[in-house]
Every structure is written in C-alpha cells, then in structure tokens.
Design a protein around this motif. Structure first.
Motif, mmCIF file in Angstrom:
data_model
loop_
_atom_site.group_PDB
_atom_site.id
_atom_site.type_symbol
_atom_site.label_atom_id
_atom_site.label_comp_id
_atom_site.label_asym_id
_atom_site.label_seq_id
_atom_site.Cartn_x
_atom_site.Cartn_y
_atom_site.Cartn_z
ATOM 1 N N UNK A 132 93.474 76.684 71.231
ATOM 2 C CA UNK A 132 94.222 77.971 71.771
ATOM 3 C C UNK A 132 95.664 77.523 71.906
ATOM 4 N N UNK A 133 96.478 78.472 71.287
ATOM 5 C CA UNK A 133 98.124 78.087 71.404
ATOM 6 C C UNK A 133 98.566 76.666 71.001
ATOM 7 N N UNK A 134 97.952 76.153 69.816
ATOM 8 C CA UNK A 134 98.310 74.929 69.380
ATOM 9 C C UNK A 134 99.626 74.899 69.144
ATOM 10 N N UNK A 135 100.327 75.738 68.328
ATOM 11 C CA UNK A 135 101.701 75.909 67.902
ATOM 12 C C UNK A 135 102.585 76.012 69.132
ATOM 13 N N UNK A 136 102.372 76.324 70.309
ATOM 14 C CA UNK A 136 103.265 76.571 71.490
ATOM 15 C C UNK A 136 103.329 74.945 71.846
ATOM 16 N N UNK A 137 102.833 73.917 71.462
ATOM 17 C CA UNK A 137 103.083 72.531 72.098
ATOM 18 C C UNK A 137 104.024 71.663 71.211
ATOM 19 N N UNK A 138 104.600 70.700 71.641
ATOM 20 C CA UNK A 138 105.480 69.758 70.929
ATOM 21 C C UNK A 138 104.569 68.901 70.246
ATOM 22 N N UNK A 139 105.131 67.911 69.110
ATOM 23 C CA UNK A 139 104.451 67.205 68.484
ATOM 24 C C UNK A 139 103.411 66.198 69.251
ATOM 25 N N UNK A 140 103.968 65.525 70.280
ATOM 26 C CA UNK A 140 103.181 64.627 71.167
ATOM 27 C C UNK A 140 102.007 65.335 71.643
ATOM 28 N N UNK A 141 102.315 66.529 72.289
ATOM 29 C CA UNK A 141 101.121 67.333 72.854
ATOM 30 C C UNK A 141 100.144 67.627 71.598
ATOM 31 N N UNK A 142 100.740 67.940 70.797
ATOM 32 C CA UNK A 142 99.603 68.509 69.570
ATOM 33 C C UNK A 142 98.617 67.141 68.982
ATOM 34 N N UNK A 150 95.015 70.822 56.741
ATOM 35 C CA UNK A 150 96.079 71.080 57.825
ATOM 36 C C UNK A 150 96.366 72.533 57.890
ATOM 37 N N UNK A 151 97.013 72.893 59.033
ATOM 38 C CA UNK A 151 97.399 74.374 58.885
ATOM 39 C C UNK A 151 96.334 75.207 59.590
ATOM 40 N N UNK A 152 96.614 76.542 59.864
ATOM 41 C CA UNK A 152 95.718 77.300 60.457
ATOM 42 C C UNK A 152 95.283 78.268 59.430
ATOM 43 N N UNK A 153 94.119 78.950 59.784
ATOM 44 C CA UNK A 153 93.568 80.027 59.003
ATOM 45 C C UNK A 153 94.494 81.236 59.164
ATOM 46 N N UNK A 154 94.527 81.776 57.856
ATOM 47 C CA UNK A 154 95.563 83.217 57.827
ATOM 48 C C UNK A 154 94.864 83.962 56.966
ATOM 49 N N UNK A 214 96.550 75.120 54.720
ATOM 50 C CA UNK A 214 97.641 74.372 54.465
ATOM 51 C C UNK A 214 97.177 73.021 54.146
ATOM 52 N N UNK A 215 98.156 72.311 53.669
ATOM 53 C CA UNK A 215 97.801 70.822 52.921
ATOM 54 C C UNK A 215 97.705 69.744 54.229
ATOM 55 N N UNK A 216 97.204 68.786 53.759
ATOM 56 C CA UNK A 216 97.313 67.646 54.605
ATOM 57 C C UNK A 216 96.642 67.851 56.149
ATOM 58 N N UNK A 217 95.961 66.957 56.616
ATOM 59 C CA UNK A 217 95.672 66.862 58.104
ATOM 60 C C UNK A 217 96.594 66.239 58.802
ATOM 61 N N UNK A 218 97.615 66.685 59.079
ATOM 62 C CA UNK A 218 98.800 66.066 59.738
ATOM 63 C C UNK A 218 99.018 66.614 61.183
ATOM 64 N N UNK A 219 98.356 67.792 61.415
ATOM 65 C CA UNK A 219 98.374 68.371 62.821
ATOM 66 C C UNK A 219 99.535 69.226 62.860
ATOM 67 N N UNK A 220 100.249 69.544 61.873
ATOM 68 C CA UNK A 220 101.069 70.771 61.783
ATOM 69 C C UNK A 220 100.814 72.077 61.693
ATOM 70 N N UNK A 221 99.670 72.308 61.680
ATOM 71 C CA UNK A 221 98.946 73.854 61.678
ATOM 72 C C UNK A 221 99.164 74.317 62.868
ATOM 73 N N UNK A 222 99.486 75.766 62.792
ATOM 74 C CA UNK A 222 99.594 76.533 64.100
ATOM 75 C C UNK A 222 98.554 77.215 64.313
ATOM 76 N N UNK A 223 98.525 78.156 65.506
ATOM 77 C CA UNK A 223 97.631 78.980 66.081
ATOM 78 C C UNK A 223 98.191 79.876 66.587
ATOM 79 N N UNK A 224 98.179 81.342 66.272
ATOM 80 C CA UNK A 224 98.573 82.165 66.872
ATOM 81 C C UNK A 224 98.230 82.428 68.105
ATOM 82 N N UNK A 225 99.014 83.006 69.215
ATOM 83 C CA UNK A 225 98.690 83.039 70.579
ATOM 84 C C UNK A 225 97.580 84.046 70.648
#
Length: 268
Positions: free
Chosen positions: A15-25, A234-238, A257-268
């Motif tokens: 939940x709310x993954x994209x609200x966090x910074x890179x370290x927290x993600x 990577x990325x979120x389901x859209x 999205x591409x690559x499992x780099x943890x940059x995918x977001x999650x809508x609140x």
C-alpha cells in the motif's frame, strides 16, 4: 503456444508504495519478499513449485497446482498478519508495510515469445487493483486485506476448513472491462470506494459503478514477456484507459513497466 496449465495465482501488493523515498522503497521490497517467502514456507510450498514475477511494489507467484491451496490460505490468514505486526512494531511510520493480497486459480499458457498468457491472470490482477480491496485495507486496523477468486471460494473457502472460516468471507463484485468479476473479501466489506468500482457494504452495488470505457468489449488477455533468466517486472498494474508505463513489451489490459528496480508506484 503451449497448452494451458493449471496454476494457483498469488499476488501481494504494498500500500502507498510510491509515497516513500528510494531508501524506504528498498526496505519495503525486502520486507515484502521476506513475508512472502515465510508464508509460502509455512504452507509447505517449496521453491521448486513456485515461479515468481517481480512487479516493483508487488510480487506475483505462480504456484504448481499440486501445492495445497488450503495450506496457503491458512498461512495468509495467520502467518502474514503476524509477520506484519512484528515488522511494523519496530518500524517508523514511513516504513510501515501494509499489504493487499489476492489468491486465484486458473490456466496459464506460454506463447511463442515465452510470455504468460491467460484471462485468469487478467482477472487476478484486476482484483488486486480494485478500489474495493484498497478501501478494505484502508478502513481496517489490520495491515492485510485478502480477496479470493470465486473459483478458490467454491473449491476451498466455502467448505469451512480449520483456520479458514467460511463466514469471514463476503461476496463482492468488481467491475472490469471484461464485465463484473465476482470475488470474496476476507473481513468487513467497505462502506464505499474512492471510484465507486465494485460493491458497497453488504454486497449492494454502489451507484454509478461502471467498468472500462463505454461501448468497449472484452480486451485481449495480458501477455507477460520474459527474456531469459528469472522473470522480472517493474512498475504498477495499470488498468482501463491509463497509459504511460515504460519498459518491456506488454499487451492487453494489464500494463507492467520494465525491470524489477523497485520504481513501480502504487496509487493511494
């Protein structure tokens, strides 16, 4: 394309993954993997019976049909909440991890490009991203909200196995471009959802609920493409009319999205 084979589909999303910074993600992703691995180990499901896809803020497990779905549900209802409570007791507010989960069953085929194809994958992903499931997690004190497909309810849940109380699951309907999807939510049904998608308390349709664009029919099944090595998304389901996901080739109604780099977001 190969003949479809039966698989149990497990999806877990932060939940709310994209609200966090890179370290927290990065921390939350480690916790997600730890929770998933411990739950599957508790259910007696060995790594040889699993194929994992990384979706950045979520993880997808395709589990061999011979593995016990009953044991999996028990682990999700007991082991996962206990782990989340333990992790969150020691975490700062910004590092709290709360999860939505879906368990479904269906058939998956592999196409000539080594992509996973199947409408059952589409349905499971839409349940995970449903506003109703998001609202259910948001309204409860627990850190986990679980939804199961109609097939899993019919085959397992309704029989009231020990550790899987049938009366704790409630019928809900989630709208999609392929029409209404029946599912079963563990715990209270939320009174309302943000986008009026699905059902309200007691399973009553929320006024104004609609799925997809007016006049559109069922879209093609999602195709998940792998190019050697372990599968990584990577990325979120859209869903619906949203666009703009970058990365590897994906077709159908589910975009990753591409690559499992943890940059995918999650809508609140």
């Amino acid at each position: 394309m190969t003949d479809p084979v039966s698989r149990t589909i497990l999806l877990l999303d932060i939940e709310k993954f994209s609200d966090r910074d890179d370290v927290e993600q990065a921390y939350l992703r480690r916790m997600l993997y730890d929770v998933t691995d411990r739950a599957l180990e508790s259910a007696g499901i060995e790594e040889t019976l699993r194929l994992r896809a990384d979706r950045g803020d979520a993880v997808m497990e395709l589990i061999d049909a011979n593995a016990s779905v009953t044991a999996l549900l028990r682990a999700l209802l007991s082991e996962v909440p206990a782990q989340l409570r333990s992790v969150n007791r020691m975490a700062s507010k910004s590092a709290q991890i709360r999860l939505r989960g879906v368990v479904a069953a269906g058939y998956v085929a592999v196409d000539e490009h080594e992509g996973w194809v199947g409408s059952d994958l589409n349905h499971a992903c839409r349940l995970l991203d449903a506003a109703l499931l998001r609202a259910a997690l948001r309204e409860r004190r627990d850190d986990f909200a679980l939804c199961v497909s109609d097939a899993v309810h019919t085959g397992i849940v309704r029989h009231d196995h020990p550790g899987i109380p049938a009366d704790a699951f409630h019928a809900v309907t989630v709208d999609s471009k392929n029409g209404p999807l029946t599912a079963w939510l563990h715990g209270p049904v939320p009174a309302r959802t943000d986008d009026h998608s699905g059902t309200g308390a007691g399973g009553a349709p929320v006024p104004g609920a609609s799925g997809g664009r007016p006049g559109t029919g069922a879209g093609p099944p999602a195709v998940f493409h792998f190019t050697g090595g372990s599968p990584s998304f990577g990325g979120s389901l859209v869903a619906g009319d949203q666009h703009g996901v970058s990365g590897g080739q994906v077709t159908g109604n589910v975009h990753l999205g591409g690559g499992g780099n943890g940059t995918g977001g999650d809508a609140a």
